[in-house]
Design a protein around this motif. Sequence first.
Motif, mmCIF file in Angstrom:
data_model
loop_
_atom_site.group_PDB
_atom_site.id
_atom_site.type_symbol
_atom_site.label_atom_id
_atom_site.label_comp_id
_atom_site.label_asym_id
_atom_site.label_seq_id
_atom_site.Cartn_x
_atom_site.Cartn_y
_atom_site.Cartn_z
ATOM 1 N N GLN A 199 -7.456 0.659 3.984
ATOM 2 C CA GLN A 199 -5.949 0.569 3.966
ATOM 3 C C GLN A 199 -5.391 1.784 3.653
ATOM 4 O O GLN A 199 -4.240 2.160 4.450
ATOM 5 C CB GLN A 199 -5.630 -0.373 2.657
ATOM 6 C CG GLN A 199 -6.101 -1.766 2.474
ATOM 7 C CD GLN A 199 -5.260 -2.932 3.029
ATOM 8 O OE1 GLN A 199 -5.157 -2.982 4.445
ATOM 9 N NE2 GLN A 199 -4.603 -3.542 2.073
ATOM 10 N N GLU A 250 -6.619 -1.197 -3.790
ATOM 11 C CA GLU A 250 -6.796 -0.824 -2.311
ATOM 12 C C GLU A 250 -8.098 -0.290 -1.824
ATOM 13 O O GLU A 250 -8.990 0.440 -2.800
ATOM 14 C CB GLU A 250 -5.719 0.395 -2.257
ATOM 15 C CG GLU A 250 -4.272 -0.022 -2.639
ATOM 16 C CD GLU A 250 -3.701 -0.873 -1.721
ATOM 17 O OE1 GLU A 250 -4.109 -1.235 -0.546
ATOM 18 O OE2 GLU A 250 -2.489 -1.500 -2.065
ATOM 19 N N THR A 309 0.787 -1.158 -0.052
ATOM 20 C CA THR A 309 -0.037 -0.147 -0.093
ATOM 21 C C THR A 309 0.754 1.294 0.089
ATOM 22 O O THR A 309 0.664 2.341 -0.748
ATOM 23 C CB THR A 309 -0.952 0.134 1.391
ATOM 24 O OG1 THR A 309 -1.752 -1.145 1.288
ATOM 25 C CG2 THR A 309 -1.827 1.329 1.038
#
Lengths: 178, 178
Positions: A40, A36, A4
């Motif tokens: 996150q 994503e 991420t």
Amino acid sequence: MKKTRYVLLGLLQEENLSGYELKKIIDLRMSFFWQESYGQIYPELGRMAEDGLIEISTTKSQNTNKRERVKYKITAKGEGELKAWMEQENEKDTVRSEILLKMYLSTSKNTVEMRRHLIKFKEQSEEKLKLFHLFEAQLKPLIELHNNHRQILYVLNLGIRQTKLYIDWCEEVLADIK
Amino acid sequence: MKKTRYVLLGLLQEENLSGYELKKIIDLRMSFFWQESYGQIYPELGRMAEDGLIEISTTKSQNTNKRERVKYKITAKGEGELKAWMEQENEKDTVRSEILLKMYLSTSKNTVEMRRHLIKFKEQSEEKLKLFHLFEAQLKPLIELHNNHRQILYVLNLGIRQTKLYIDWCEEVLADIK
DNA sequence: CGAATCATGTAAAATGTTACATGATTTC
DNA sequence: GAAATCATGTAACATTTTACATGATTCG
């Protein structure tokens, strides 16, 4: 290993962006090879700021009546972290395609359902292809102006060819299992 | 929604298999569109047996000196569950490709590393292609004997074309960023 | 015999999604 | 002024990977 932060750092290289804008870009332009979720992105942005990889860029908007959005800006440390990741070996891809799973596990008894799934998948692929072409048309004229557009266009080009392949494959299989 | 049980049920349709054998098949033949780990497979097999979707098939091997492996057999209830899933709508695909992510986020400053990644990715794709061709050659002669081989060959055919596309794309990008 | 691989399983850690809350701003 | 969308965030839940333990069997 979780990626991420590299996705976010990579996008922040070019432009200061908010969490919401980052999510939008990932969904609209990168979803055929990466995803994503908010769960996150927002916490990770917090951790990245703590670690000094990004900082809040105070939006000096002329019209002060506009709501002040929290945009993040990459730091020199963040750029270093991104570069280090770029040099690392890649992990194996992760793919989960339910249509291929169903096709693989289906038998002649499932022909009717599979035809339906294939038709839908083909239609979705056609929609996606349109979006890719649109995006490509937007980027191509700017290729010399931004030093990342060439790379984005390579990936987009693969996306287009891959999506066309899926469409062709659907048509062929549909013709074959008629 | 978690799909592990459908993968296992689908494979058990054709043949009684142990957890270890199931994992092998998934890794060797399905990994380009699906993955499962032991941590998913073994506990799920337990739950499936509890739910009456599968049962332990006592291996009546002629040579009793051989170790008795726990093979599972699909039940009528399991077949019903599988059929119900086959009819359901598919969820969106999940893909995470680190090479594409890096390419997308790279700039002209990362050319050296990206070339290296592309070369490696191309080599891995070439290896994968060889395996696909081998597997295809094994299945093709048996297409009329098993009522799932046609479907597996469709998926394999897509895998082959997709992998070729990746190889071509790598070559083109490598030529372009020289 | 020693190494490799077969084989089963679990616990902990890591990762990822979903649903919800909250309120501002824009658009019709 | 209602609806849509912008925008930020979190908690709970769900999923997935990894590392480890354990022991059998096979092959040279």
